[in-house]
Scaffold this motif. Structure first.
Motif, PDB file in Angstrom:
ATOM      1  N   ALA A   1       0.801  -1.095  -0.006  1.00  0.00           N
ATOM      2  CA  ALA A   1      -0.047  -0.016   0.023  1.00  0.00           C
ATOM      3  C   ALA A   1       0.887   1.150   0.157  1.00  0.00           C
ATOM      4  N   HIS A   2       0.367   2.343  -0.752  1.00  0.00           N
ATOM      5  CA  HIS A   2       1.371   3.675  -0.811  1.00  0.00           C
ATOM      6  C   HIS A   2       0.395   4.515   0.100  1.00  0.00           C
ATOM      7  N   THR A   3      -1.091   4.299   0.513  1.00  0.00           N
ATOM      8  CA  THR A   3      -1.709   5.227   1.168  1.00  0.00           C
ATOM      9  C   THR A   3      -2.350   4.250   2.329  1.00  0.00           C
ATOM     10  N   LEU A   4      -2.461   5.148   3.652  1.00  0.00           N
ATOM     11  CA  LEU A   4      -3.494   4.228   4.490  1.00  0.00           C
ATOM     12  C   LEU A   4      -4.465   5.202   5.133  1.00  0.00           C
ATOM     13  N   TRP A   5      -5.676   4.932   5.190  1.00  0.00           N
ATOM     14  CA  TRP A   5      -6.401   5.847   5.781  1.00  0.00           C
ATOM     15  C   TRP A   5      -7.549   5.251   6.569  1.00  0.00           C
ATOM     16  N   CYS A   6      -8.396   5.924   7.491  1.00  0.00           N
ATOM     17  CA  CYS A   6      -9.427   5.635   8.404  1.00  0.00           C
ATOM     18  C   CYS A   6     -10.494   6.852   8.414  1.00  0.00           C
ATOM     19  N   ASP A   7     -11.799   6.338   8.812  1.00  0.00           N
ATOM     20  CA  ASP A   7     -12.666   7.371   9.255  1.00  0.00           C
ATOM     21  C   ASP A   7     -12.414   7.471  10.768  1.00  0.00           C
ATOM     22  N   ALA A   8     -11.917   8.620  11.253  1.00  0.00           N
ATOM     23  CA  ALA A   8     -11.662   8.610  12.484  1.00  0.00           C
ATOM     24  C   ALA A   8     -12.676   9.474  13.420  1.00  0.00           C
ATOM     25  N   ARG A   9     -13.114   9.111  14.600  1.00  0.00           N
ATOM     26  CA  ARG A   9     -13.869  10.072  15.421  1.00  0.00           C
ATOM     27  C   ARG A   9     -13.086  11.252  15.925  1.00  0.00           C
ATOM     28  N   LEU A  10     -13.620  12.399  15.632  1.00  0.00           N
ATOM     29  CA  LEU A  10     -12.871  13.430  16.192  1.00  0.00           C
ATOM     30  C   LEU A  10     -12.341  13.615  17.417  1.00  0.00           C
ATOM     31  N   SER A  11     -12.965  12.615  18.505  1.00  0.00           N
ATOM     32  CA  SER A  11     -12.311  12.923  19.690  1.00  0.00           C
ATOM     33  C   SER A  11     -11.171  11.933  19.958  1.00  0.00           C
TER      34      SER A  11
ATOM     35  N   PRO B   1      -5.978  15.168   8.241  1.00  0.00           N
ATOM     36  CA  PRO B   1      -7.620  15.037   7.984  1.00  0.00           C
ATOM     37  C   PRO B   1      -7.508  15.558   6.351  1.00  0.00           C
ATOM     38  N   GLU B   2      -8.602  14.989   5.766  1.00  0.00           N
ATOM     39  CA  GLU B   2      -9.027  15.173   4.487  1.00  0.00           C
ATOM     40  C   GLU B   2     -10.368  15.510   4.317  1.00  0.00           C
ATOM     41  N   GLY B   3     -10.959  16.397   3.590  1.00  0.00           N
ATOM     42  CA  GLY B   3     -12.370  16.383   3.638  1.00  0.00           C
ATOM     43  C   GLY B   3     -13.030  17.089   4.555  1.00  0.00           C
ATOM     44  N   GLU B   4     -14.276  17.073   4.381  1.00  0.00           N
ATOM     45  CA  GLU B   4     -15.306  17.866   5.715  1.00  0.00           C
ATOM     46  C   GLU B   4     -15.699  16.690   6.581  1.00  0.00           C
ATOM     47  N   VAL B   5     -15.918  17.328   7.894  1.00  0.00           N
ATOM     48  CA  VAL B   5     -16.412  16.448   8.924  1.00  0.00           C
ATOM     49  C   VAL B   5     -17.853  15.990   8.490  1.00  0.00           C
ATOM     50  N   PHE B   6     -18.105  14.723   8.900  1.00  0.00           N
ATOM     51  CA  PHE B   6     -19.089  13.935   8.696  1.00  0.00           C
ATOM     52  C   PHE B   6     -19.590  13.308   9.861  1.00  0.00           C
ATOM     53  N   TYR B   7     -20.902  12.730  10.095  1.00  0.00           N
ATOM     54  CA  TYR B   7     -21.274  12.154  11.027  1.00  0.00           C
ATOM     55  C   TYR B   7     -21.708  10.658  10.817  1.00  0.00           C
ATOM     56  N   LYS B   8     -21.371   9.939  11.847  1.00  0.00           N
ATOM     57  CA  LYS B   8     -21.891   8.468  12.032  1.00  0.00           C
ATOM     58  C   LYS B   8     -22.783   8.725  13.346  1.00  0.00           C
ATOM     59  N   GLY B   9     -24.138   8.540  12.853  1.00  0.00           N
ATOM     60  CA  GLY B   9     -24.942   8.973  14.031  1.00  0.00           C
ATOM     61  C   GLY B   9     -24.755  10.187  14.406  1.00  0.00           C
TER      62      GLY B   9
ATOM     63  N   ILE C   1     -21.999  11.026  16.147  1.00  0.00           N
ATOM     64  CA  ILE C   1     -20.594  11.201  16.270  1.00  0.00           C
ATOM     65  C   ILE C   1     -19.835  11.914  15.124  1.00  0.00           C
ATOM     66  N   PRO C   2     -19.306  13.053  15.373  1.00  0.00           N
ATOM     67  CA  PRO C   2     -18.307  13.753  14.259  1.00  0.00           C
ATOM     68  C   PRO C   2     -17.245  12.832  14.040  1.00  0.00           C
ATOM     69  N   CYS C   3     -17.002  12.677  12.680  1.00  0.00           N
ATOM     70  CA  CYS C   3     -15.700  11.986  12.259  1.00  0.00           C
ATOM     71  C   CYS C   3     -15.152  12.980  11.072  1.00  0.00           C
ATOM     72  N   SER C   4     -13.924  12.376  10.800  1.00  0.00           N
ATOM     73  CA  SER C   4     -13.296  12.805   9.480  1.00  0.00           C
ATOM     74  C   SER C   4     -12.420  11.796   8.898  1.00  0.00           C
ATOM     75  N   LYS C   5     -12.050  12.078   7.778  1.00  0.00           N
ATOM     76  CA  LYS C   5     -11.301  10.993   7.050  1.00  0.00           C
ATOM     77  C   LYS C   5      -9.746  11.533   7.274  1.00  0.00           C
ATOM     78  N   TYR C   6      -9.079  10.482   7.837  1.00  0.00           N
ATOM     79  CA  TYR C   6      -7.262  10.839   7.906  1.00  0.00           C
ATOM     80  C   TYR C   6      -6.792   9.951   7.173  1.00  0.00           C
ATOM     81  N   VAL C   7      -5.600  10.348   6.692  1.00  0.00           N
ATOM     82  CA  VAL C   7      -5.028   9.756   5.629  1.00  0.00           C
ATOM     83  C   VAL C   7      -3.273   9.758   6.027  1.00  0.00           C
ATOM     84  N   LEU C   8      -2.631   8.959   5.728  1.00  0.00           N
ATOM     85  CA  LEU C   8      -1.199   8.793   5.881  1.00  0.00           C
ATOM     86  C   LEU C   8      -0.758   8.188   4.663  1.00  0.00           C
ATOM     87  N   LEU C   9       0.429   8.898   3.952  1.00  0.00           N
ATOM     88  CA  LEU C   9       1.074   8.561   2.655  1.00  0.00           C
ATOM     89  C   LEU C   9       2.034   7.628   3.349  1.00  0.00           C
TER      90      LEU C   9
END
Length: 140
Positions: free
Chosen positions: A93-103, A115-123, A125-133
């Motif tokens: 893999a060249h990229t690793l990502w997750c949907d992370a709870r902002l907490s 972080p990448e993109g806008e904050v979104f909600y799972k139920g 719970i505020p979350c954001s996509k987090y990316v690592l090259l």
């Protein structure tokens, strides 16, 4: 503490208890669990933390990262995520990502995830996509 591969169904109780205790256990089961790599952190036979890794076309995603509340802030999650980062690299893999709870954002930022993109909600719970090259960056 040891980290070892586990079966998807071994992750379900901890995923459920830590991440979504108010939902039915089926809520934490993923359609593609059979395609993933699942790891557990153990103290002897006691499962302390779980994480699941999915790799496709050079991109890796980890999901359902859960640590028992009485085992948090002891470095267990750090060791488990470091193992998953190395496994993602090993799998090409060249990229690793997750949907992370902002907490938990500060935890992921320690690994160089951004972080990448806008904050979104799972139920609720505020979350954001987090990316690592994944080049030759050291793990923490």
């Amino acid at each position: 503490m040891t980290i070892r591969p586990i079966k998807p169904e071994e992750t379900y109780p901890l995923r459920h208890d830590v991440l979504w205790p108010d939902k039915p256990v089926e809520y934490v089961m993923l359609d593609n669990d059979a395609d993933g790599y699942h790891f557990g952190a153990f103290q002897e036979t006691r499962l302390l933390a779980v994480i699941s890794l999915f790799v496709r076309d050079g991109t890796a995603r980890f999901r359902k990262f859960a640590t028992r509340p009485d085992s948090q802030r002891q470095g267990i999650g750090t060791r488990l995520l470091n193992q998953v980062i190395e496994e993602a690299r090993r799998l090409g893999a060249h990229t690793l990502w997750c949907d992370a709870r902002l907490s938990a954002a500060a935890f992921y930022q320690r690994f160089g995830m951004k972080p990448e993109g806008e904050v979104f909600y799972k139920g609720e719970i505020p979350c954001s996509k987090y990316v690592l090259l994944l080049n030759n960056q050291p793990t923490v």
